[in-house]
Design a protein around this motif. Structure first.
Motif, PDB file in Angstrom:
ATOM      1  N   ILE A  17     -31.414 -84.434  33.347  1.00  0.00           N
ATOM      2  CA  ILE A  17     -31.453 -85.858  33.682  1.00  0.00           C
ATOM      3  C   ILE A  17     -30.435 -86.620  32.846  1.00  0.00           C
ATOM      4  CG2 ILE A  17     -32.912 -87.906  33.864  1.00  0.00           C
ATOM      5  CD1 ILE A  17     -33.737 -85.560  35.655  1.00  0.00           C
ATOM      6  N   ARG A  18     -29.601 -87.395  33.512  1.00  0.00           N
ATOM      7  CA  ARG A  18     -28.603 -88.206  32.824  1.00  0.00           C
ATOM      8  C   ARG A  18     -28.892 -89.691  32.911  1.00  0.00           C
ATOM      9  NH1 ARG A  18     -23.922 -85.374  32.087  1.00  0.00           N
ATOM     10  NH2 ARG A  18     -23.544 -87.012  30.538  1.00  0.00           N
ATOM     11  N   ALA A  19     -29.796 -90.084  33.809  1.00  0.00           N
ATOM     12  CA  ALA A  19     -30.128 -91.498  33.968  1.00  0.00           C
ATOM     13  C   ALA A  19     -31.557 -91.619  34.481  1.00  0.00           C
ATOM     14  CB  ALA A  19     -29.166 -92.172  34.945  1.00  0.00           C
ATOM     15  N   HIS A 173     -29.695 -93.576  46.918  1.00  0.00           N
ATOM     16  CA  HIS A 173     -28.333 -93.069  46.877  1.00  0.00           C
ATOM     17  C   HIS A 173     -27.367 -94.143  46.386  1.00  0.00           C
ATOM     18  CE1 HIS A 173     -29.490 -89.828  50.062  1.00  0.00           C
ATOM     19  NE2 HIS A 173     -29.908 -89.515  48.842  1.00  0.00           N
ATOM     20  N   THR A 174     -27.646 -95.395  46.721  1.00  0.00           N
ATOM     21  CA  THR A 174     -26.824 -96.497  46.213  1.00  0.00           C
ATOM     22  C   THR A 174     -26.878 -96.542  44.691  1.00  0.00           C
ATOM     23  OG1 THR A 174     -27.127 -97.814  48.213  1.00  0.00           O
ATOM     24  CG2 THR A 174     -26.499 -98.998  46.220  1.00  0.00           C
ATOM     25  N   ALA A 175     -28.069 -96.346  44.137  1.00  0.00           N
ATOM     26  CA  ALA A 175     -28.211 -96.324  42.681  1.00  0.00           C
ATOM     27  C   ALA A 175     -27.448 -95.149  42.084  1.00  0.00           C
ATOM     28  CB  ALA A 175     -29.686 -96.247  42.307  1.00  0.00           C
ATOM     29  N   SER A 176     -27.530 -93.982  42.711  1.00  0.00           N
ATOM     30  CA  SER A 176     -26.821 -92.801  42.211  1.00  0.00           C
ATOM     31  C   SER A 176     -25.314 -93.040  42.187  1.00  0.00           C
ATOM     32  CB  SER A 176     -27.132 -91.582  43.080  1.00  0.00           C
ATOM     33  OG  SER A 176     -28.469 -91.185  42.956  1.00  0.00           O
ATOM     34  N   PRO A 182     -24.886 -87.507  40.595  1.00  0.00           N
ATOM     35  CA  PRO A 182     -25.571 -86.977  41.774  1.00  0.00           C
ATOM     36  C   PRO A 182     -27.062 -87.249  41.656  1.00  0.00           C
ATOM     37  CG  PRO A 182     -25.035 -85.195  40.262  1.00  0.00           C
ATOM     38  CD  PRO A 182     -24.375 -86.433  39.713  1.00  0.00           C
ATOM     39  N   PRO A 183     -27.783 -87.369  42.750  1.00  0.00           N
ATOM     40  CA  PRO A 183     -29.214 -87.684  42.698  1.00  0.00           C
ATOM     41  C   PRO A 183     -30.014 -86.729  41.828  1.00  0.00           C
ATOM     42  CG  PRO A 183     -28.423 -87.894  44.941  1.00  0.00           C
ATOM     43  CD  PRO A 183     -27.305 -87.294  44.152  1.00  0.00           C
ATOM     44  N   GLU A 184     -29.644 -85.453  41.796  1.00  0.00           N
ATOM     45  CA  GLU A 184     -30.427 -84.486  41.031  1.00  0.00           C
ATOM     46  C   GLU A 184     -30.340 -84.703  39.524  1.00  0.00           C
ATOM     47  OE1 GLU A 184     -26.567 -82.339  42.318  1.00  0.00           O
ATOM     48  OE2 GLU A 184     -28.031 -83.735  43.196  1.00  0.00           O
TER      49      GLU A 184
END
Length: 245
Positions: A17-19, A173-176, A182-184
């Motif tokens: 996790i980065r965010a 996806h907009t937040a990503s 990437p979402p993951e």
């Protein structure tokens, strides 16, 4: 009372996790309490809270669909609410009552006691922080600013501004994209199991359900349930997949 969280060095890995993205209302901010205070200012009590919730959901859906603008939504919600009570209000009285409601609600805005320790921990861990909220833009940005949250978020994604609401994958996806990840590599935390946690999971993120009400509903596969934000750092540290550089 402030909860103490174990410190973490900014270089320490916290998994893939980065965010971390957060819902706002009833996740970071005690929305129900403040909104009931606003309703009491509107009609003198909060006994009609279920009716207010129902009318709000209907009018907010129209706003998010682009059928009405924000100010029209506010007026029509108050008008529809009083119509259900058998009261017809003139436009001038609608505005006056709405101003009273917002002032009372704004005065009651508070974050939960576990919010700042968690946000501070995430920052110390080197994680980015964003908000994804199914709300109208003006009042939500006012709330975020009033509570000092605007300085914390790297990005704020608001359904009323985007025209798409959770659980639609597009808002996640907009937040990503805004985070450049990437979402993951993004986790989303929210108080609604279906809209927040399952919606985030289905969009490819890590979905976390913050069950502040101890409802103990069945948690679907691929979703993590926590009862307090104090539990979030441990969940991140236990995710041992390496972080990319």
């Amino acid at each position: 009372m402030t909860s103490a969280l174990a410190p973490i060095a900014s270089s320490e890995k916290v998994g893939q996790i980065r965010a971390v993205c957060f819902d706002i209302d009833d996740t970071l901010v005690d929305y129900v309490t403040s909104s009931r205070r606003g309703l009491a200012a509107l009609v003198g009590h909060d006994d009609a809270w279920p009716l207010w919730e129902r009318v709000t959901e209907m009018q907010l859906a129209r706003y998010l669909a682009g059928e009405v603008d924000y100010e029209t939504m506010r007026r029509e919600r108050t008008r529809a609410f009083f119509a259900e009570l058998g009261v017809e209000l003139a436009d001038s009285e609608l505005e006056e009552r709405e101003e009273l409601r917002v002032a009372a609600m704004r005065a009651a805005w508070e974050v939960y006691e576990d919010v700042w320790p968690c946000l501070d921990w995430l920052r110390a861990a080197g994680l980015r922080i964003a908000a994804i909220t199914n709300a109208s833009g003006p009042l939500q940005r006012m709330k975020i600013a009033d509570l000092g949250l605007a300085e914390v978020f790297d990005h704020v994604i608001i359904a009323g501004e985007l025209g798409v609401a959770k659980p639609d994958p597009a808002i996640f996806h907009t937040a990503s994209v805004a985070l450049g990840l990437p979402p993951e590599q993004v986790m989303h935390v929210g108080d609604r199991l279906d809209v927040d946690a399952v919606g985030a999971r289905d969009a490819g993120m890590h979905g976390v359900w913050l069950d502040r009400g101890d409802t103990h509903a069945e948690v679907p596969q691929g979703v993590l349930a926590i009862a307090t934000l104090d539990e979030l750092p441990e969940a991140l540290v236990c995710d041992v997949a390496p972080v990319g550089t």
